[in-house]
Design an enzyme around this catalytic site. Structure first.
Site, PDB file in Angstrom:
ATOM      1  N   TYR A  99      -2.524 -10.147   5.624  1.00  0.00           N
ATOM      2  CA  TYR A  99      -2.283  -8.746   6.008  1.00  0.00           C
ATOM      3  C   TYR A  99      -3.582  -8.172   6.541  1.00  0.00           C
ATOM      4  CZ  TYR A  99      -0.933  -3.783   5.461  1.00  0.00           C
ATOM      5  OH  TYR A  99      -0.665  -2.453   5.674  1.00  0.00           O
ATOM      6  N   TYR A 122     -13.305  -2.640   1.408  1.00  0.00           N
ATOM      7  CA  TYR A 122     -14.519  -1.989   0.900  1.00  0.00           C
ATOM      8  C   TYR A 122     -15.764  -2.871   1.036  1.00  0.00           C
ATOM      9  CZ  TYR A 122     -17.638   0.945  -1.830  1.00  0.00           C
ATOM     10  OH  TYR A 122     -18.680   1.730  -2.205  1.00  0.00           O
ATOM     11  N   THR A 182       0.830  -1.210   0.000  1.00  0.00           N
ATOM     12  CA  THR A 182       0.000   0.000   0.000  1.00  0.00           C
ATOM     13  C   THR A 182       0.862   1.257   0.000  1.00  0.00           C
ATOM     14  OG1 THR A 182      -1.618  -1.234   1.289  1.00  0.00           O
ATOM     15  CG2 THR A 182      -1.924   1.135   1.142  1.00  0.00           C
ATOM     16  N   LYS A 196       1.004 -10.225   8.561  1.00  0.00           N
ATOM     17  CA  LYS A 196       1.341  -8.874   8.964  1.00  0.00           C
ATOM     18  C   LYS A 196       0.123  -8.339   9.701  1.00  0.00           C
ATOM     19  CE  LYS A 196       2.397  -4.258   7.115  1.00  0.00           C
ATOM     20  NZ  LYS A 196       2.557  -3.430   5.877  1.00  0.00           N
ATOM     21  N   ILE A 247       7.072  -5.423   9.085  1.00  0.00           N
ATOM     22  CA  ILE A 247       7.076  -4.881   7.722  1.00  0.00           C
ATOM     23  C   ILE A 247       6.806  -3.396   7.884  1.00  0.00           C
ATOM     24  CG2 ILE A 247       5.948  -4.826   5.473  1.00  0.00           C
ATOM     25  CD1 ILE A 247       5.499  -7.817   5.704  1.00  0.00           C
ATOM     26  N   ARG A 295      -7.569   0.501   6.974  1.00  0.00           N
ATOM     27  CA  ARG A 295      -7.691   0.702   5.526  1.00  0.00           C
ATOM     28  C   ARG A 295      -8.793  -0.148   4.897  1.00  0.00           C
ATOM     29  NH1 ARG A 295      -3.779   3.594   2.839  1.00  0.00           N
ATOM     30  NH2 ARG A 295      -1.824   4.039   3.938  1.00  0.00           N
TER      31      ARG A 295
END
Length: 291
Positions: free
Chosen positions: A135, A109, A46, A164, A206, A140
């Site tokens: 992840y 989303y 990202t 992650k 990360i 987000r």
């Protein structure tokens, strides 16, 4: 998957003023972070502004990163989307021979149920020629992947080897660390919480901040993994104000302001991301002048 321990850096994508990819700056950044001691790099995360990149650009970035890293450290490739079928199709066609693993963000989303998240990752793992890193970043994606879902995937799906975790929920992190399979790798996705999470048993980070703080951040993680917490705390305290500035408006606007201050990249973006405000840019400059 021991190669996923330590510091991974989610590379930014440098742009020129005309918004084309700045390949020279990317090569310079790759060399900078490797020379700084990071253990692996993440391409197409990202932080690399992937939502604004075309399919052709993503492919070119992946190939360029493989070429310039030249096997000095492992490369993890970000391949994720809210369209499960599209992710599967890309996994089947991407040239991933040189990748150590793929990092796949939880579907965003759509806000699927936990069962939907489980089935999404199960399909990705079945299609992936490389090990899969989960992840979780609900800030987000709009949906948290719970500890129960993470542990179900870790125990039941063989090709899912790591995650992650960027929920910021320390209780959730500790539940995962307590109940995960022994060989399942868990890395932090929150630079400001990384030291605390390493102390809880995470295997690395990360990082966004390691784009700039490559040497100090890598040294902090290495010290923590050796249980040398006095050294790790001193380095973390040195960077702590930087973490706050870096994420106060937007990622990657913050990290690019840091990198532009050092002359590693130009401070250019593709909409809807815009540069850090003048006030923040000045604060960053003041902080770095004393760092």
């Amino acid at each position: 998957m021991e190669q996923l321990r330590g510091t991974g850096v989610a590379l930014v994508t440098p742009f020129k003023a005309d918004e084309s990819i700045d390949w020279n700056a990317l090569e310079k950044l790759i060399n900078y972070v490797i020379d700084g001691g990071v253990d692996y790099v993440v391409s197409l995360g990202t932080t690399g502004e992937t939502p604004t990149l075309s399919s052709e650009e993503k492919l070119d970035l992946m190939k360029f990163t493989f070429e310039k890293v030249a096997k000095r450290v492992p490369v993890v490739v970000g391949i994720g989307d809210y369209n499960t079928r599209d992710v599967v199709k890309r996994l089947e066609s991407c040239p991933l021979d040189e990748a150590a693993a793929i990092l796949s963000v939880a579907p965003y989303y759509s806000k699927p149920t936990q069962e939907g998240i489980y089935q999404h990752y199960k399909a990705i793992a079945a299609a992936s020629p490389k090990p899969v890193i989960l992840y979780n970043v609900p800030g987000r994606t709009g949906r948290n992947m719970t500890a129960d879902t993470t542990l179900r995937l870790a125990h039941e799906v063989e090709n899912i080897v790591a995650m992650k975790e960027a929920s910021g929920d320390m209780l959730q992190c500790m539940q995962i660390l307590r109940d995960k399979p022994k060989d399942f790798i868990v890395v932090s996705g929150d630079d400001a919480l990384a030291l605390a999470q390493l102390a809880c048993g995470m295997d690395g980070v990360i990082s966004v901040a390691a784009n700039y703080f490559a040497t100090d951040f890598s040294a902090m993680v290495k010290a923590a993994l050796k249980n040398d917490y006095p050294t790790a705390r001193a380095l973390n305290n040195k960077m702590l104000k930087g973490f706050d500035l870096m994420f106060s408006e937007n990622n990657p606007a913050g990290i690019k302001a840091f990198l532009a201050n050092r002359g590693l990249v130009e401070n250019n973006f593709r909409l809807p991301v815009v540069p850090a405000t003048d006030g923040l840019y000045q604060e960053i400059g003041d902080y770095l002048s004393k760092y």
